[in-house]
Design an enzyme around this catalytic site. Structure first.
Site, PDB file in Angstrom:
ATOM      1  NE  ARG A 238      -4.423  -0.556   0.329  1.00  0.00           N
ATOM      2  CZ  ARG A 238      -4.886  -1.649  -0.435  1.00  0.00           C
ATOM      3  NH1 ARG A 238      -4.127  -2.240  -1.178  1.00  0.00           N
ATOM      4  NH2 ARG A 238      -5.924  -2.111  -0.297  1.00  0.00           N
ATOM      5  CD  GLU A 267      -2.673   3.865  -4.862  1.00  0.00           C
ATOM      6  OE1 GLU A 267      -1.231   3.468  -4.858  1.00  0.00           O
ATOM      7  OE2 GLU A 267      -3.667   3.209  -5.000  1.00  0.00           O
ATOM      8  CG  HIS A 285      -3.256  -0.146  -6.525  1.00  0.00           C
ATOM      9  ND1 HIS A 285      -3.420   0.675  -5.333  1.00  0.00           N
ATOM     10  CD2 HIS A 285      -3.358  -1.427  -5.977  1.00  0.00           C
ATOM     11  CE1 HIS A 285      -3.742  -0.071  -4.277  1.00  0.00           C
ATOM     12  NE2 HIS A 285      -3.749  -1.445  -4.773  1.00  0.00           N
TER      13      HIS A 285
HETATM   14  C1  GLV Z   1      -5.657  -4.424  -3.623  1.00  0.00           C
HETATM   15  O1  GLV Z   1      -4.801  -3.339  -3.436  1.00  0.00           O
HETATM   16  C2  GLV Z   1      -6.160  -5.024  -2.345  1.00  0.00           C
HETATM   17  O2  GLV Z   1      -6.239  -4.664  -1.388  1.00  0.00           O
HETATM   18  O3  GLV Z   1      -6.853  -6.009  -2.689  1.00  0.00           O
END
Ligand code: GLV
Length: 325
Positions: A238, A267, A285
């Site tokens: 993250r 982001e 991402h």
């Molecule tokens: C994606 O980033 C998730 O947490 O599934």
């Protein structure tokens, strides 16, 4: 009369069809990211919501959604959901564990290899018409085979990344709040070490921790400075786990050799420093973004929503203490 639910982002038609067999479905197939105001208004008369990490589910929102009973995140990470606020409002919250581990681990490896072997930099060189001759010392990278891989966060995804390292004959170190079971350590051939030892010894550091106040800036200037000058940092966890300002500075001044990043602190905004650096591989991402996996994530969130609003027992409940009245 069917219960009303809202799906906050575009999802697969098959999943909408499944939801429609249980609910009156309202959805945002146009896929514009909703403002907090728009989301509150869309949820004001709904009992359930399927949301993504682009939506913040907090006290300010929930206090305006009197009918809401369940919020199902289409993601395994749930830092966008305030569980205490959900508890206070009797809202069940769920996520999508288990269905994206391998796909995310595959992508962490995509970034490991691309960063170590300078793939995007090499491609840009070629596309820019700069390649005039073969050179022995051209675009020299880091060997991945027989290198030391340090995994921060040895949950399902961290373990899947570690298992893949077996094929590269690597030494695998890991750090987490506590040790994993001995069978997992031996299946992954991974050794538990302190955070400092991991940072100091690894050629590749890959992050697999959830984002929380405890992991905010887990990799800041001080931690990055403990890494080898030749090492690379990979983040598919993250944004916010890494201090982007500190990382830009470290990459710029050669404190570490490179980074492969799928997630960012602000982001979808990108720190402008990253764009100027050749030694960073960037992606928007997409670590879990295979067709199969994104479908499974959406379907799992839908199944959680159906279970939450029909039986009160969603399989991936994050706040089991919630009053499901
Ligand atoms: C994606 O980033 C998730 O947490 O599934």
């Amino acid at each position: 009369m069917n219960k009303k639910i809202f799906v906050s982002r575009e999802i697969f038609e098959e999943v909408l069809d499944f939801l429609a067999t249980h609910f009156e479905v309202h959805s945002n197939q146009a896929d514009a990211v909703l403002t907090a105001e728009e989301l509150a208004s869309a949820l004001s008369d709904k009992e359930g919501a399927m949301v993504a990490l682009t939506e913040r589910i907090d006290e300010a929102l929930l206090s305006r959604c009197a009918h809401l009973r369940a919020v199902c995140n289409i993601a395994v990470g749930y830092n966008n959901i305030d569980l205490a606020a959900c508890n206070a409002h009797g809202v069940m919250a769920t996520n999508t564990p288990g269905v994206l581990d391998d796909t995310t681990a595959d992508f962490a490896w995509t970034l490991i290899l691309a960063t170590a072997r300078r793939l995007t930099e090499a491609e840009r060189y070629l596309r820019d018409g700069k390649w005039k001759k073969w050179e022995l010392k051209q675009l020299l990278g880091l060997d991945v085979h027989h290198a030391t891989l340090g995994i921060m966060g040895m949950g399902r995804i961290g373990q899947a990344v570690a298992r893949r390292a077996l094929g590269f004959d690597m030494e695998v170190l890991y750090h987490d709040q506590s040790r994993v079971a001995p069978e997992i350590e031996s299946a992954c051939r991974a050794r538990f070490v302190s955070r400092e030892e991991l940072l100091g010894k690894s050629d590749i550091v890959s992050l697999h921790v959830p984002y929380s106040p405890q992991t905010h800036h887990l990799m800041g200037a001080q931690e990055i400075s403990l890494m080898k000058k030749s090492a690379i940092l990979i983040n598919t966890a993250r944004g916010g786990v890494v201090d982007d300002d500190a990382l830009v500075e470290a990459l710029r001044s050669g404190v570490i050799a490179g980074a492969g990043l799928d997630v960012f602190e602000r982001e979808p905004a990108l720190h402008p420093g990253f764009k100027e650096l050749a030694n960073v591989v960037l992606s928007p991402h997409i670590a879990s973004a295979s067709r199969n996996t994104r479908f499974k994530m959406a379907m799992k969130a839908a199944e959680n929503l159906v279970a939450a609003l029909t039986t009160g027992q969603p399989p991936d409940l994050l706040n089991p203490g919630v009053n499901r009245g």
